[in-house]
Design an enzyme around this catalytic site. Structure first.
Site, PDB file in Angstrom:
ATOM      1  N   HIS A  67       0.614 -44.166  15.414  1.00 36.17           N
ATOM      2  CA  HIS A  67       1.234 -43.232  15.727  1.00 36.17           C
ATOM      3  C   HIS A  67       1.443 -42.330  14.466  1.00 36.17           C
ATOM      4  CE1 HIS A  67       4.642 -40.780  17.216  1.00 36.17           C
ATOM      5  NE2 HIS A  67       5.319 -40.825  15.925  1.00 36.17           N
ATOM      6  N   ASP A  96     -14.967 -12.753   9.452  1.00 32.63           N
ATOM      7  CA  ASP A  96     -14.841 -14.347  10.019  1.00 32.63           C
ATOM      8  C   ASP A  96     -14.308 -15.048   8.773  1.00 32.63           C
ATOM      9  OD1 ASP A  96     -15.619 -16.877  10.966  1.00 32.63           O
ATOM     10  OD2 ASP A  96     -16.763 -15.847  12.531  1.00 32.63           O
ATOM     11  N   TRP A 132       2.163 -46.062   8.136  1.00 38.55           N
ATOM     12  CA  TRP A 132       1.168 -44.944   7.891  1.00 38.55           C
ATOM     13  C   TRP A 132       0.998 -44.797   6.353  1.00 38.55           C
ATOM     14  CZ3 TRP A 132       1.394 -39.870   5.643  1.00 38.55           C
ATOM     15  CH2 TRP A 132       2.931 -39.679   5.122  1.00 38.55           C
ATOM     16  N   SER A 160     -12.944 -33.340   5.589  1.00 37.61           N
ATOM     17  CA  SER A 160     -12.752 -31.994   6.308  1.00 37.61           C
ATOM     18  C   SER A 160     -11.488 -31.392   5.880  1.00 37.61           C
ATOM     19  CB  SER A 160     -12.312 -32.772   7.680  1.00 37.61           C
ATOM     20  OG  SER A 160     -11.842 -31.868   8.462  1.00 37.61           O
ATOM     21  N   SER A 161     -10.477 -31.917   5.410  1.00 33.40           N
ATOM     22  CA  SER A 161      -9.468 -31.064   5.102  1.00 33.40           C
ATOM     23  C   SER A 161      -9.754 -30.261   3.804  1.00 33.40           C
ATOM     24  CB  SER A 161      -8.104 -32.063   4.693  1.00 33.40           C
ATOM     25  OG  SER A 161      -7.717 -32.649   5.768  1.00 33.40           O
ATOM     26  N   HIS A 244       4.066 -36.765  -0.987  1.00 35.10           N
ATOM     27  CA  HIS A 244       4.999 -35.356  -0.917  1.00 35.10           C
ATOM     28  C   HIS A 244       4.321 -34.142  -0.718  1.00 35.10           C
ATOM     29  CE1 HIS A 244       9.025 -33.886  -0.576  1.00 35.10           C
ATOM     30  NE2 HIS A 244       8.206 -33.110  -1.325  1.00 35.10           N
ATOM     31  N   GLU A 246       2.031 -33.457   0.742  1.00 32.95           N
ATOM     32  CA  GLU A 246       1.538 -33.457   2.167  1.00 32.95           C
ATOM     33  C   GLU A 246       2.406 -33.074   3.041  1.00 32.95           C
ATOM     34  OE1 GLU A 246      -1.482 -33.987   3.691  1.00 32.95           O
ATOM     35  OE2 GLU A 246      -0.587 -34.486   5.669  1.00 32.95           O
ATOM     36  N   TYR A 248       4.718 -30.989   2.707  1.00 34.15           N
ATOM     37  CA  TYR A 248       4.565 -29.632   2.484  1.00 34.15           C
ATOM     38  C   TYR A 248       3.594 -28.757   3.309  1.00 34.15           C
ATOM     39  CZ  TYR A 248       9.149 -29.789   0.756  1.00 34.15           C
ATOM     40  OH  TYR A 248      10.555 -30.011   0.417  1.00 34.15           O
ATOM     41  N   SER A 259       8.180 -16.823   9.974  1.00 31.08           N
ATOM     42  CA  SER A 259       8.364 -15.597   9.194  1.00 31.08           C
ATOM     43  C   SER A 259       7.656 -14.338   9.866  1.00 31.08           C
ATOM     44  CB  SER A 259       7.788 -15.748   7.731  1.00 31.08           C
ATOM     45  OG  SER A 259       8.391 -16.709   7.135  1.00 31.08           O
ATOM     46  N   HIS A 293      10.799 -39.752  -5.329  1.00 30.91           N
ATOM     47  CA  HIS A 293      12.044 -40.025  -4.551  1.00 30.91           C
ATOM     48  C   HIS A 293      11.829 -40.884  -3.185  1.00 30.91           C
ATOM     49  CE1 HIS A 293      10.926 -36.054  -2.209  1.00 30.91           C
ATOM     50  NE2 HIS A 293      10.195 -36.797  -1.434  1.00 30.91           N
ATOM     51  N   HIS A 294      10.483 -41.055  -2.926  1.00 27.44           N
ATOM     52  CA  HIS A 294      10.300 -42.282  -2.039  1.00 27.44           C
ATOM     53  C   HIS A 294      10.359 -43.471  -2.425  1.00 27.44           C
ATOM     54  CE1 HIS A 294       8.825 -39.046   1.159  1.00 27.44           C
ATOM     55  NE2 HIS A 294       8.595 -38.512   0.030  1.00 27.44           N
ATOM     56  N   THR A 319      14.099 -23.689  -0.905  1.00 22.31           N
ATOM     57  CA  THR A 319      14.276 -23.886   0.887  1.00 22.31           C
ATOM     58  C   THR A 319      15.265 -23.087   1.359  1.00 22.31           C
ATOM     59  OG1 THR A 319      13.292 -25.780   0.581  1.00 22.31           O
ATOM     60  CG2 THR A 319      14.036 -25.598   2.553  1.00 22.31           C
ATOM     61  N   LYS A 322      14.572 -19.394   1.721  1.00 22.74           N
ATOM     62  CA  LYS A 322      13.931 -19.061   2.979  1.00 22.74           C
ATOM     63  C   LYS A 322      14.890 -19.011   4.287  1.00 22.74           C
ATOM     64  CE  LYS A 322       9.732 -19.829   3.332  1.00 22.74           C
ATOM     65  NZ  LYS A 322       8.414 -19.491   2.649  1.00 22.74           N
ATOM     66  N   ARG A 441      13.894 -49.734   9.736  1.00 22.42           N
ATOM     67  CA  ARG A 441      12.754 -48.958  10.479  1.00 22.42           C
ATOM     68  C   ARG A 441      11.538 -50.129  10.625  1.00 22.42           C
ATOM     69  NH1 ARG A 441      10.236 -45.070   5.881  1.00 22.42           N
ATOM     70  NH2 ARG A 441       8.721 -44.535   7.881  1.00 22.42           N
TER      71      ARG A 441
HETATM   72  C1  HEM Z   1      14.950 -30.151   1.451  1.00 23.86           C
HETATM   73  C2  HEM Z   1      14.037 -30.649   1.446  1.00 23.86           C
HETATM   74  C3  HEM Z   1      13.544 -32.221   1.475  1.00 23.86           C
HETATM   75  C4  HEM Z   1      14.160 -32.984   0.812  1.00 23.86           C
HETATM   76  C5  HEM Z   1      15.059 -33.280  -0.278  1.00 23.86           C
HETATM   77  C6  HEM Z   1      13.762 -34.470   1.156  1.00 23.86           C
HETATM   78  C7  HEM Z   1      13.791 -35.562   0.864  1.00 23.86           C
HETATM   79  C8  HEM Z   1      13.374 -36.876   1.176  1.00 23.86           C
HETATM   80  C9  HEM Z   1      13.572 -38.207   0.657  1.00 23.86           C
HETATM   81  C10 HEM Z   1      14.628 -38.442  -0.610  1.00 23.86           C
HETATM   82  C11 HEM Z   1      12.665 -39.007   1.353  1.00 23.86           C
HETATM   83  C12 HEM Z   1      12.808 -40.597   1.010  1.00 23.86           C
HETATM   84  C13 HEM Z   1      13.737 -41.299   1.798  1.00 23.86           C
HETATM   85  C14 HEM Z   1      13.630 -42.708   1.853  1.00 23.86           C
HETATM   86  O1  HEM Z   1      12.520 -43.436   2.245  1.00 23.86           O
HETATM   87  O2  HEM Z   1      14.441 -43.329   1.448  1.00 23.86           O
HETATM   88  C15 HEM Z   1      12.191 -38.275   2.558  1.00 23.86           C
HETATM   89  C16 HEM Z   1      11.569 -38.886   3.359  1.00 23.86           C
HETATM   90  C17 HEM Z   1      10.453 -38.260   3.989  1.00 23.86           C
HETATM   91  N1  HEM Z   1      10.431 -36.815   4.205  1.00 23.86           N
HETATM   92 FE1  HEM Z   1      11.592 -35.524   3.327  1.00 23.86          FE
HETATM   93  N2  HEM Z   1      12.669 -33.894   2.086  1.00 23.86           N
HETATM   94  C18 HEM Z   1      12.595 -32.706   2.117  1.00 23.86           C
HETATM   95  C19 HEM Z   1      11.871 -32.265   3.382  1.00 23.86           C
HETATM   96  C20 HEM Z   1      10.858 -32.585   4.107  1.00 23.86           C
HETATM   97  C21 HEM Z   1       9.971 -31.971   4.913  1.00 23.86           C
HETATM   98  C22 HEM Z   1      10.018 -30.550   4.998  1.00 23.86           C
HETATM   99  C23 HEM Z   1       8.956 -32.950   5.454  1.00 23.86           C
HETATM  100  C24 HEM Z   1       7.819 -32.864   6.403  1.00 23.86           C
HETATM  101  C25 HEM Z   1       7.618 -31.552   7.004  1.00 23.86           C
HETATM  102  C26 HEM Z   1       9.639 -34.247   5.163  1.00 23.86           C
HETATM  103  C27 HEM Z   1       9.122 -35.256   5.627  1.00 23.86           C
HETATM  104  C28 HEM Z   1       9.466 -36.654   4.976  1.00 23.86           C
HETATM  105  C29 HEM Z   1       8.558 -37.761   5.363  1.00 23.86           C
HETATM  106  C30 HEM Z   1       7.561 -37.922   6.359  1.00 23.86           C
HETATM  107  C31 HEM Z   1       9.440 -39.024   4.928  1.00 23.86           C
HETATM  108  C32 HEM Z   1       9.211 -40.373   5.122  1.00 23.86           C
HETATM  109  C33 HEM Z   1       8.069 -40.789   4.715  1.00 23.86           C
HETATM  110  C34 HEM Z   1       7.987 -42.352   4.958  1.00 23.86           C
HETATM  111  O3  HEM Z   1       8.585 -43.103   4.191  1.00 23.86           O
HETATM  112  O4  HEM Z   1       7.369 -42.734   5.642  1.00 23.86           O
HETATM  113  N3  HEM Z   1      10.771 -34.190   4.088  1.00 23.86           N
HETATM  114  N4  HEM Z   1      12.519 -37.125   2.339  1.00 23.86           N
HETATM  115 CU   LIG Z   2       9.018 -36.362  -0.273  1.00 23.82          CU
END
Ligand code: HEM
Ligand SMILES: [Cu+2]
Lengths: 517, 299
Positions: A67, A96, A132, A160-161, A244, A246, A248, A259, A293-294, A319, A322, A441
């Protein structure tokens, strides 16, 4: 004459036309969206009640893994590339994309890459089951045999990307009509150039990570094996250096879409154009230095925890700029609320909720509690579903007349909006609570005390799935029997694609560049 | 103003249709599918039956090579036919530069791995930081030192010295960058003989480099006990030098093709994108080698 185009299957297989390729990307991503969505339904059905209902734990893990992979690489990313293909040449007055044949190659690699990835479901040992994020050693020592095909599939997606990104960046820097200076470009174009830059910088790192996995699995290397002097945590560093930026990559083009749409329906110029550009660029640059931070809980040195905590919180500043600008654009505007605008407003509000939970997660000490719980799942679904996917949905409603020459049914659009708006919150909001209460999770069973929240989330999820089928219905109905659209269906819309081109846009546009003033 | 843009504007060439992209996608698919099976069948990790993987792999590879040949033949024809404007030329140049950027990042992943393993992981395995117990309980015998000739698990190997073959190879690659620059200057000045000679010399230097590297690998595997499986030192050594070697191979083929095209008079002093692309690529490979020489061999 300008509308002459090849016919039959060859039109699609051999095409060099950015509009054809854009349509193929969008349809491909739509199909992947439903395949990934079906897997989400399996997950939510299993989680409807505590205890094991429908699937084996191992199959459950395959579902969460596939998924995530399919939604990220198959649905969200290609949908953004599809929008880029359709819109960027028209918005900058180019005939084009800069490298049209390579453009087609970028697209056609994807169906094959996902065939390879999906085929792993039918292989002995099942599909990848390690999430994933495919952390080592789950994906190296303990990965099923199909992991190798997953690795090669990721290589193909990466190729591709990268080619797609090169095409976008070169198109924007080299193909603008005379007079279309950088600071006159529509924001969608700006956000996409920056996205393309991120893609070029991080997709190769992902390729490196999966390559190391492959050699660790088969050729005796020890990158992620401490007994040989490597480190499984090193995998996480390399992965998140890609991962990370990614996230964005998935959200910046949606920022661009919002916008464009919000000013059109507020009938005001976008507030703070230049600051939007700078904010996007700073988000992108900062995104390179926040990856750990992950990984707050893996045992990093204290200095690392502090650095990544502070850097992450810094991202909230651009952010916030914006979000402020979008709200300020609406302030005292003569707003109307057609479907694209509804989705754009929901985008702003719900994305902001995701941003807030992000800042909570960014605090290292409390992340020790939140990490690997449903709170994280709630966070990223708020930024991805009502963020990236509502962004694309808004874009589809907004530009559908330009693409097809037909107008969607406004009433159905509104029903689709309210239906998804309610369902998305019903699905993902309870996850905040179950997560804070400690529900982990990627687990098929859970403690009784989480039952209510999970039942709500599952009901929401089924409704959300149906609402997306309704969306498919609306799109098909528009194409087949929609009312003919005027050349400018939105009176507040600006930009070359609305000012200089009819609806639908002819097959070839801007063979000679338009005049931009 | 609007007539002015029209007059100055050269039409941007958008090719009508092309079969090569889809052919390339199919080739890539077979390459990956066959390659995956081939790997599983040779390393036998999953006890896979059969040995047909390599066949599909080779079919995929042939399709890819055929695709590249045909696609580039088309572009050479278009270029020689004068279809490409100067704007088109800029697209190619920028595209090539971004492609090289992505390649740099690919190497960065492996260099990052090397640095992280050396400066963080190795001391930690030796008990530094808060890892005293890891060290004491898991591998109390392990003594951190780089090159890591003895892994925590106790596998031993020998380190590759820097000042034999690798130093010679460094000299060869640096010389080749210089000869290629001479060729490029000759091209700009319209000096055909020098152009052809020096492009050929550059390609030859590439071939010599590869032969020496093959010899180095042979020595490592057969006399030094240094293999891909020699812990993190062997892993980073072979993956970094190996991917670099792959890029030298690609660059050398590129140079051979350029030599032939120089000899057929394809390039003009004011219009020779392919030559410049090849030269950029070669310089990139050269710079990567310098980093390798410093961080993999010397330090
Ligand atoms: C203010 C902006 C953001 C902050 C401060 C932030 C912060 C964080 C942090 C600290 C985690 C890790 C949490 C953990 O695993 O304990 C996390 C996970 C995640 N964030 Fe954000 N994030 C932000 C915006 C975004 C945006 C814009 C996206 C995607 C469009 C995003 C997608 C994700 C995803 C997919 C994960 C989980 C990844 C995984 O462990 O599978 N985040 N974020
Ligand atoms: Cu991140």
């Amino acid at each position: 004459m300008a509308d002459h185009h090849p016919t039959g299957i060859k039109r699609w297989l051999f095409t060099t036309n950015h509009k054809d390729i854009g349509s193929m990307y969008l349809w491909f991503s739509f199909i992947m969206f439903f395949i990934g969505g079906a897997m989400a339904m399996v997950i939510r059905a299993e989680l409807y009640q505590p205890g094991l209902q429908f699937v084996e734990p191992n199959f459950f893990n395959q579902m969460t893994t596939m998924h995530g992979l399919i939604m990220v690489f198959g649905a969200v990313m290609p949908s953004m590339v599809g929008l880029a293909n359709w819109l960027i040449p028209m918005q900058i007055g180019a005939p084009d994309m800069a490298l049209p044949r390579m453009n087609n190659w970028s697209f056609w690699i994807l169906p094959f890459a996902f065939t390879l990835l999906l085929s792993s479901l039918f292989m002995e040992g099942g599909a990848p089951n390690f999430g994933w994020t495919f952390y080592a050693p789950l994906s190296t020592t303990y990965g099923p045999p199909s992991t190798d095909f997953f690795i090669l599939g990721v290589h193909m997606m990466g190729i591709s990307s990268i080619m797609g990104a090169i095409n976008v960046i070169v198109t924007v820097f080299n193909m603008r009509a005379p007079g279309m200076t950088l600071m006159k470009m529509p924001l969608f174009v700006w956000t996409w150039v920056i996205t393309a830059f991120l893609l070029i910088m991080v997709m190769p790192v992902l390729a490196g990570a999966v390559t190391m996995m492959l050699t660790d699995r088969h050729f005796g290397t020890s990158f992620f094996d401490a007994a040989g002097g490597g480190d499984p945590v090193m995998f996480q560093h390399i992965f998140w250096f890609f991962g990370h930026p990614e996230v964005y990559i998935m959200i910046l083009p949606a920022f661009g879409v919002a916008s464009e749409i919000i000013p059109a329906f507020a009938r005001k110029k976008l507030f703070g154009y230049a600051s939007m550009v700078y904010a996007t660029a700073s988000i992108a640059l900062l995104s390179f230095i926040v990856w750990a931070h992950h990984m707050f809980t893996v045992g990093m040195p204290l200095a690392g925890e502090l650095f990544f905590m502070i850097a992450t919180m810094l991202i909230a500043v651009p952010t916030g700029v914006k979000v402020f600008n979008w709200v300020a654009t609406m302030w005292k505007g003569s707003m109307t609320f057609e479907t694209p605008m509804l989705f754009a407003i929901a985008f702003v509000i719900l994305f902001t909720i995701g941003g807030f939970s992000g800042v909570m997660l960014a605090m290292a000490p409390v992340d020790f509690q939140y990490h690997d719980t449903y709170f994280v799942v709630a966070h990223f679904h708020y930024v991805l579903f009502p963020g990236a996917i509502f962004g694309t949905t808004a874009a589809v409603y907004y530009w559908l007349p330009k693409w097809t020459g037909k107008m969607y049914n406004e009433k159905m659009g509104k029903i689709h909006f309210w239906w998804s708006m309610i369902a998305v919150n019903l699905t993902f909001f309870p996850m905040h609570f179950s997560g804070l209460a400690g529900m982990p999770r990627r687990i098929p069973d859970y403690n009784m005390m989480f039952a209510d929240f999970n039942q709500l989330a599952s009901i929401g999820a089924f409704a959300l799935g149906l609402s997306q089928l309704f969306f498919l219905f609306i799109v098909i109905k528009t194409i087949r029997s929609g009312k003919k659209s005027e050349d400018k269906p939105w009176d507040g819309a600006t930009g070359l694609e609305w000012d200089k081109l009819p609806c639908p846009a002819p097959y070839h546009t801007f063979d000679t560049p338009p005049k931009v003033d | 103003m609007s007539t002015e843009t029209k007059e100055k504007y050269e039409k941007y060439y958008v090719p009508e249709q092309s079969p090569w992209p889809i052919v390339g996608a199919i080739g890539l698919f077979l390459l990956a599918f066959g390659g995956g099976n081939f790997i599983q069948q040779t390393t036998g990790k999953y006890g896979n039956e059969g040995s047909w993987g390599w066949l599909i792999f080779l079919v995929g590879l042939s399709i890819i090579l055929y695709m590249m040949w045909s696609w580039w033949r088309d572009t050479v024809r278009e270029s020689m036919g004068g279809l490409y404007s100067s704007q088109m030329d800029r697209s190619f140049r920028q595209g090539m530069l971004w492609f090289i950027t992505s390649e740099v990042m690919f190497f960065a992943a492996f260099f990052g791995g090397l640095f992280y393993a050396r400066t963080m992981v190795m001391p930690w395995l030796g008990g530094e930081g808060n890892n005293a117990m890891t060290h004491a309980l898991l591998w109390p015998e392990f003594i951190p030192s780089w090159p890591m000739v003895e892994t925590p698990a106790g596998d031993t190997t020998t380190a590759m010295g820097a000042f034999g073959l690798p130093a010679i190879n460094t000299a060869i690659l640096l010389t080749s960058s210089w000869t290629l620059t001479i060729a490029h200057h000759a091209l700009i000045k319209g000096n055909r003989n020098t152009l052809i000679n020096y492009t050929v010399i550059t390609a030859l230097l590439g071939v010599i480099f590869l032969c020496l590297q093959a010899y180095e690998y042979y020595e490592a595997y057969h006399h030094m006990g240094l293999t891909l499986g020699s812990g993190i030192y062997g892993s980073t050594f072979f993956m970094l030098t190996g991917f670099h070697g792959l890029h030298v191979t690609i660059g050398t083929i590129f140079l051979i093709v350029l030599s032939i095209r120089c000899a057929s008079g394809h390039f003009k002093p004011e219009n020779h994108f392919a030559f410049e692309a090849g030269a950029w690529y070669w310089h990139f490979v050269d710079v990567v080698w310098l980093f390798l020489f410093i961080f993999v061999y010397i330090l």
